[in-house]
Structure formats: structure tokens, C-alpha cells
Scaffold this motif. Sequence first.
Motif, PDB file in Angstrom:
ATOM      1  N   ASP A  96      17.811  47.670  10.997  1.00 14.14           N
ATOM      2  CA  ASP A  96      18.119  47.168  12.340  1.00 14.14           C
ATOM      3  C   ASP A  96      18.954  48.163  13.125  1.00 14.14           C
ATOM      4  OD1 ASP A  96      16.741  44.795  12.272  1.00 14.14           O
ATOM      5  OD2 ASP A  96      18.453  43.602  11.627  1.00 14.14           O
ATOM      6  N   GLU A  97      18.523  48.353  14.382  1.00  8.33           N
ATOM      7  CA  GLU A  97      19.257  49.228  15.296  1.00  8.33           C
ATOM      8  C   GLU A  97      19.150  48.638  16.694  1.00  8.33           C
ATOM      9  OE1 GLU A  97      19.119  53.844  16.815  1.00  8.33           O
ATOM     10  OE2 GLU A  97      18.408  53.387  14.804  1.00  8.33           O
ATOM     11  N   TRP A  98      20.289  48.570  17.372  1.00  4.66           N
ATOM     12  CA  TRP A  98      20.367  48.017  18.714  1.00  4.66           C
ATOM     13  C   TRP A  98      21.118  48.980  19.615  1.00  4.66           C
ATOM     14  CZ3 TRP A  98      18.922  42.868  20.038  1.00  4.66           C
ATOM     15  CH2 TRP A  98      18.488  42.079  18.964  1.00  4.66           C
ATOM     16  N   ASP A  99      20.714  49.038  20.877  1.00  7.24           N
ATOM     17  CA  ASP A  99      21.476  49.760  21.898  1.00  7.24           C
ATOM     18  C   ASP A  99      22.331  48.733  22.635  1.00  7.24           C
ATOM     19  OD1 ASP A  99      20.264  52.176  21.272  1.00  7.24           O
ATOM     20  OD2 ASP A  99      18.714  51.962  22.814  1.00  7.24           O
ATOM     21  N   VAL A 100      23.571  49.106  22.928  1.00  6.20           N
ATOM     22  CA  VAL A 100      24.481  48.256  23.697  1.00  6.20           C
ATOM     23  C   VAL A 100      24.567  48.858  25.097  1.00  6.20           C
ATOM     24  CG1 VAL A 100      26.803  47.310  23.843  1.00  6.20           C
ATOM     25  CG2 VAL A 100      25.772  47.714  21.592  1.00  6.20           C
ATOM     26  N   LEU A 101      24.257  48.039  26.097  1.00  6.58           N
ATOM     27  CA  LEU A 101      24.202  48.509  27.480  1.00  6.58           C
ATOM     28  C   LEU A 101      25.299  47.845  28.314  1.00  6.58           C
ATOM     29  CD1 LEU A 101      20.329  48.093  27.903  1.00  6.58           C
ATOM     30  CD2 LEU A 101      21.560  50.089  27.055  1.00  6.58           C
ATOM     31  N   ASP A 102      25.851  48.607  29.247  1.00  7.38           N
ATOM     32  CA  ASP A 102      26.858  48.042  30.153  1.00  7.38           C
ATOM     33  C   ASP A 102      26.140  47.258  31.256  1.00  7.38           C
ATOM     34  OD1 ASP A 102      25.933  49.868  32.088  1.00  7.38           O
ATOM     35  OD2 ASP A 102      27.721  51.116  32.005  1.00  7.38           O
ATOM     36  N   PRO A 103      26.869  46.595  32.159  1.00 10.96           N
ATOM     37  CA  PRO A 103      26.230  45.804  33.218  1.00 10.96           C
ATOM     38  C   PRO A 103      25.284  46.600  34.117  1.00 10.96           C
ATOM     39  CG  PRO A 103      28.529  45.201  33.040  1.00 10.96           C
ATOM     40  CD  PRO A 103      28.329  46.406  32.155  1.00 10.96           C
ATOM     41  N   GLY A 105      23.242  48.888  32.947  1.00 15.51           N
ATOM     42  CA  GLY A 105      22.097  49.289  32.143  1.00 15.51           C
ATOM     43  C   GLY A 105      22.267  50.625  31.436  1.00 15.51           C
ATOM     44  N   GLN A 106      23.457  51.190  31.478  1.00 16.84           N
ATOM     45  CA  GLN A 106      23.724  52.465  30.805  1.00 16.84           C
ATOM     46  C   GLN A 106      24.116  52.204  29.346  1.00 16.84           C
ATOM     47  OE1 GLN A 106      23.283  55.487  32.465  1.00 16.84           O
ATOM     48  NE2 GLN A 106      22.450  54.060  33.969  1.00 16.84           N
ATOM     49  N   GLN A 107      23.584  52.993  28.431  1.00 13.28           N
ATOM     50  CA  GLN A 107      23.939  52.819  27.032  1.00 13.28           C
ATOM     51  C   GLN A 107      25.390  53.236  26.809  1.00 13.28           C
ATOM     52  OE1 GLN A 107      21.476  54.806  24.108  1.00 13.28           O
ATOM     53  NE2 GLN A 107      22.560  53.846  22.409  1.00 13.28           N
ATOM     54  N   VAL A 108      26.161  52.315  26.202  1.00  9.91           N
ATOM     55  CA  VAL A 108      27.579  52.575  25.929  1.00  9.91           C
ATOM     56  C   VAL A 108      27.891  52.479  24.441  1.00  9.91           C
ATOM     57  CG1 VAL A 108      28.422  51.909  28.212  1.00  9.91           C
ATOM     58  CG2 VAL A 108      28.181  50.160  26.412  1.00  9.91           C
ATOM     59  N   GLY A 109      26.905  52.073  23.654  1.00 12.89           N
ATOM     60  CA  GLY A 109      27.137  51.956  22.227  1.00 12.89           C
ATOM     61  C   GLY A 109      25.859  51.716  21.460  1.00 12.89           C
ATOM     62  N   LYS A 110      26.035  51.618  20.137  1.00 10.97           N
ATOM     63  CA  LYS A 110      24.901  51.411  19.250  1.00 10.97           C
ATOM     64  C   LYS A 110      25.349  50.522  18.094  1.00 10.97           C
ATOM     65  CE  LYS A 110      22.969  55.172  17.744  1.00 10.97           C
ATOM     66  NZ  LYS A 110      22.329  56.275  17.029  1.00 10.97           N
ATOM     67  N   ILE A 111      24.458  49.641  17.651  1.00  7.37           N
ATOM     68  CA  ILE A 111      24.706  48.816  16.473  1.00  7.37           C
ATOM     69  C   ILE A 111      23.686  49.249  15.429  1.00  7.37           C
ATOM     70  CG2 ILE A 111      24.727  46.489  15.513  1.00  7.37           C
ATOM     71  CD1 ILE A 111      25.292  45.488  18.390  1.00  7.37           C
ATOM     72  N   LEU A 112      24.181  49.567  14.234  1.00  5.24           N
ATOM     73  CA  LEU A 112      23.315  50.092  13.184  1.00  5.24           C
ATOM     74  C   LEU A 112      23.600  49.372  11.877  1.00  5.24           C
ATOM     75  CD1 LEU A 112      21.181  52.329  12.784  1.00  5.24           C
ATOM     76  CD2 LEU A 112      23.048  53.850  12.145  1.00  5.24           C
ATOM     77  N   GLU A 113      22.532  48.944  11.193  1.00  7.50           N
ATOM     78  CA  GLU A 113      22.654  48.316   9.879  1.00  7.50           C
ATOM     79  C   GLU A 113      23.136  49.339   8.862  1.00  7.50           C
ATOM     80  OE1 GLU A 113      19.915  45.409   7.060  1.00  7.50           O
ATOM     81  OE2 GLU A 113      19.024  46.401   8.782  1.00  7.50           O
TER      82      GLU A 113
END
Length: 187
Positions: A96-103, A105-113
Motif C-alpha cells: 500500500d502506498e498513498w499520496d497525501v495532498l494539501d487543500p 492538490g499539491q503532494q505534501v506527504g506519502k503513506i507507505l506500508e
Amino acid sequence: MAATEFTIRRKVLTIFGAKFHIYNSAGGLIGFCKQKAFKLKEDIRIYSDETATEERLVIKARSVLDISAAYDVVESQTGRNIGALQRRGLKSIFRDEWDVLDPKGQQVGKILEDSVLMAVVRRYVLNIFPQTFRLTDMSGRDLASLRTHFNPFVHRMTVTVFDDCPLDPYLVLAAGILIIAIEGRQQ
């Protein structure tokens, strides 16, 4: 490193949908959600308690049945867009991998298993090993951790938001709810 901690509990043996309870670090109920079954476009609403009278948060998919779906997270009472979470479709088949976006729509982080090997074992061999996720900013600095606990009857996740995390805690909490909701459909 001080932190804010939440626990998300999802009952496994529910018919037609899922129920989530969200607790603070003291064990007090701070949120409740009932996910409807058979929805083509995910729309998760978090309420202050089981009466479902005070809506706090909405997590809504932008599209129908998309492997790389983006989910907007909105604070219900103010209508404030907190940000979005976007699943990394094909990459999430093995881990699992997710991109975290600010309001905006810019990527500000990532979530990784945690690891590819453990992720593959959980998905295709035996799903008894807990999952651990790291939420990092774009430079790789840890902002939060999300950890599941093995229990055959209750899917439980501890979400730890570190004090120096610049993201809204509701966005991190929404990530935990989405991970549990999507994993629940895959099992």
C-alpha cells in the motif's frame, strides 16, 4: 517525541457494511462511522457518536471504482477542505502506498506500508501479521505512524500523529479510516 494518539476499531462481523469507532488516547469515544455496503462511489461520514446527529468529517471519492482513487477530506461543520488522499493504484497491489495532498492538490506527504515482503505475505499467503504504515513529508521526515493489531473479530488501528506534524490531525485520521475501510473490502 510527543504525539497525539487515536484508535480506530472496525467490527469484522457486521452484515452489509462496516461500523467504525474512533477513540482518543484516554479511551473516550470521539467519532463513529457506519460505512454502507455496495456503494460504487465511497462516501464516508464521521459523526461525533453513534447517534449520528453531529457530522464532523466527510471522506468522499472523486470517482467511481478507480484503483488510483483520490479521496477528498472535508470538515463538515465549516466545509473546509482539509486535503486529499490518493491511492497509488498499481503500486498498491504489492504494498500500500498513498499520496497525501494539501487543500490545493499539491503532494505534501506519502503513506507507505512497512515492507514489500510482509505486504505480499499478508495479501497472498496468510493475513495474521499486523500492518505498519509511515506517513512522511516529501523530505522523508516521519509525521505519523499507523499500526494495525491482530484480532480476528475487531480490526484495530492505532494512529499516532507526532507533535511536529504540520498536517491537520483529521487528515491523518482520515487516512487511517480509509486504510481500514479498503483493507476490509480486500479481505
